[in-house]
Each structure stands twice: as structure tokens, then as C-alpha cells.
Motif scaffolding. Structure first.
Motif, short mmCIF file in Angstrom:
data_model
loop_
_atom_site.label_atom_id
_atom_site.label_comp_id
_atom_site.label_asym_id
_atom_site.label_seq_id
_atom_site.Cartn_x
_atom_site.Cartn_y
_atom_site.Cartn_z
N ASP A 90 0.84 -1.20 0.00
CA ASP A 90 0.00 0.00 0.00
C ASP A 90 0.87 1.26 0.00
O ASP A 90 1.44 1.64 1.02
N ASN A 91 0.96 1.91 -1.17
CA ASN A 91 1.79 3.11 -1.31
C ASN A 91 1.26 4.31 -0.54
O ASN A 91 1.98 5.30 -0.37
N ASN A 92 0.01 4.25 -0.10
CA ASN A 92 -0.58 5.38 0.61
C ASN A 92 -0.35 5.33 2.11
O ASN A 92 -0.78 6.22 2.84
N SER A 93 0.31 4.29 2.57
CA SER A 93 0.60 4.18 4.01
C SER A 93 1.61 5.24 4.44
O SER A 93 2.40 5.73 3.63
N VAL A 94 1.57 5.59 5.72
CA VAL A 94 2.50 6.57 6.28
C VAL A 94 3.04 6.04 7.59
O VAL A 94 2.50 5.12 8.19
N ILE A 95 4.13 6.66 8.03
CA ILE A 95 4.70 6.40 9.36
C ILE A 95 4.75 7.73 10.09
O ILE A 95 5.39 8.68 9.62
N ILE A 96 4.07 7.81 11.22
CA ILE A 96 4.04 9.04 12.02
C ILE A 96 4.60 8.71 13.39
O ILE A 96 4.22 7.69 14.00
N ALA A 97 5.49 9.53 13.89
CA ALA A 97 6.06 9.31 15.21
C ALA A 97 6.27 10.63 15.92
O ALA A 97 6.52 11.66 15.28
N SER A 98 6.18 10.59 17.25
CA SER A 98 6.40 11.80 18.05
C SER A 98 7.85 12.24 18.00
O SER A 98 8.16 13.42 18.16
N SER A 99 8.76 11.27 17.76
CA SER A 99 10.18 11.57 17.63
C SER A 99 10.79 10.55 16.68
O SER A 99 10.88 9.36 17.00
N LEU A 100 11.18 11.01 15.49
CA LEU A 100 11.73 10.12 14.47
C LEU A 100 13.23 9.95 14.67
O LEU A 100 14.02 10.85 14.37
N GLU A 101 13.62 8.79 15.19
CA GLU A 101 15.03 8.48 15.42
C GLU A 101 15.32 7.06 14.92
O GLU A 101 16.19 6.38 15.45
N ALA A 102 14.61 6.63 13.91
CA ALA A 102 14.55 5.21 13.54
C ALA A 102 15.85 4.70 12.93
O ALA A 102 16.61 5.43 12.27
N GLU A 103 16.08 3.39 13.15
CA GLU A 103 17.18 2.70 12.49
C GLU A 103 16.85 2.48 11.02
O GLU A 103 17.74 2.49 10.17
#
Length: 221
Positions: free
Chosen positions: A169-182
Motif C-alpha cells: 500500500d503506497n498510501n501508508s505513512v509512518i508518524i512518530a512523536s520523535s523520528l530516530e529510527a534505524e
């Protein structure tokens, strides 16, 4: 009731597609080694389909191509969008010849539910929301993984790996309060920590796809 020795059942699995866009296998190997160094967990052990549409006018040694991929612990299960010659080579190698990418792109799965996790996701843990969005009321620690066929919302620090749109699903998103992802990934397109930090670091944001490129939008704190 005696169970049959063999049962054939219809099911579905998500397969990643690796596009081979250069007939120079040395160049392919060099670029692949760089990608594997960035995110080995994204490739190694995952079943891959090779898209050969860019090689249909080339005389490519598919045996050598498969060999260099297998040497890097990649699992090749089939090819798609291959010419008749390449398809014939693939069959001789025991690879499946699959429908073209355009034919295979069935309508994306629309998340029907929402999976909610009301705790921190700690190192070594993996949470998968099948055919769902995923909401985490907590942090996702280093070494943890959150995966969803829909979108991912983390109401805390995202320090581990987040893979949204796992079913394509290309319309998915990732939302985070603090983006520090590996690592963040949407529908197979991914950024490692270095790429993410060029756009956002320890800030509230939304990662999404624009075409086939990831982008991040900073959100109000």
C-alpha cells in the motif's frame, strides 16, 4: 478423520521485487553490496522476485546473475517482465516465471482494522499488524520492529525499525512523536538512519511516499 499427506491451499505472501536495471553484473554487485551494508536485514532471508524488464534487449547470463545474488544470501524465487530468452533461462534454473509487475499489481489491501499496542516495544520484539494500521502508545526501542500492512503511528520515540505498507500500500505513512529510527520503509522503499537524519532527527514527523521516493514532513510539536 485421517489427514491427507498433501494439501494444496490458496494463500498469499508478500514478495519484494528487485529491479535489475544494468546488464553489467560487476556494477550490479557493487551497488548491491552497498545496499546490503546499509540494511542487511531488509534483504537477507527474504524471498525476492527479479524484475528483468530493463534487460530484455541485453544478452545477460542469468546463471551468473543468480549466482552473485545467492552468494549474498538472497533467496530468488522467480522473475517477472522477462523476455522469452530470459524466461527460458529462468525455467532452466528452476525459477518461477511470474506475471508482469503491471499485471501483478492487484488493488492494494485497504486496512480493515487497527491494532493498538499500549506499551513500549522493546529490543528484540516484533509487532505485525496484518491488514491493519498499527498504533503504538509508547516508544519503539532500538532493535525492535513494528510492521503493518497499513500505516504506523507511534506516540513516543521511534528508535527501531518501522515498515508500513508491507502488503504494497503506497498510501501508508509512518508518524512518530520523535523520528530516530534505524530504518523506515513504506511499500518496500526504505531509508536507513543516515538518510532519515538528513531530513529529520528526533522531531515529530510523517514519512510517506511521493511517487517512488520517501519524504518526511515535520509536524507541529
Amino acid at each position: 478423520m485421517i489427514k491427507q499427506n498433501l494439501e494444496l491451499k490458496a494463500t498469499s505472501f508478500t514478495l519484494s521485487v528487485l529491479y535489475i536495471n544494468n546488464s553489467n553484473l560487476d556494477s550490479v554487485a557493487n551497488e548491491l553490496d552497498k545496499k546490503l551494508a546499509q540494511a542487511p536485514q531488509f534483504f537477507i532471508g527474504a524471498p525476492l522476485v527479479l524484475n528483468l524488464s530493463a534487460l530484455n534487449e541485453c544478452n545477460v547470463d542469468l546463471v551468473a546473475l543468480k549466482s552473485l545474488l545467492v552468494e549474498r544470501q538472497l533467496i530468488i524465487v522467480g522473475v517477472t517482465e522477462a523476455s522469452a530468452n530470459l524466461a527460458s533461462q529462468a525455467k532452466e534454473l528452476g525459477l518461477a516465471v511470474m506475471k508482469s509487475g503491471k499485471q501483478a499489481k492487484a488493488p492494494t489491501i485497504v486496512p480493515r482494522t487497527t491494532k493498538i499496542v499500549k506499551q513500549n516495544v522493546r529490543s528484540g520484539q516484533q509487532i505485525y499488524a496484518k491488514e491493519s494500521d498499527l498504533i503504538v502508545f509508547g516508544a519503539v526501542g532500538n532493535g525492535a520492529e513494528v510492521i503493518a500492512d497499513g500505516s504506523i503511528h507511534v506516540y513516543g520515540a521511534l528508535r527501531g525499525k518501522a515498515m508500513a505498507g508491507a502488503a504494497g500500500d503506497n498510501n501508508s505513512v509512518i508518524i512518530a512523536s520523535s523520528l530516530e529510527a534505524e530504518l523506515v520503509s513504506i511499500a518496500g522503499q526504505y531509508w536507513t538512519a543516515d538518510s532519515l537524519q538528513q531530513h529529520c532527527h528526533a522531531q515529530r514527523g510523517c514519512v510517506r511516499l511521493e511517487g517512488e521516493t520517501l519524504t518526511v514532513e515535520l509536524l507541529p510539536q
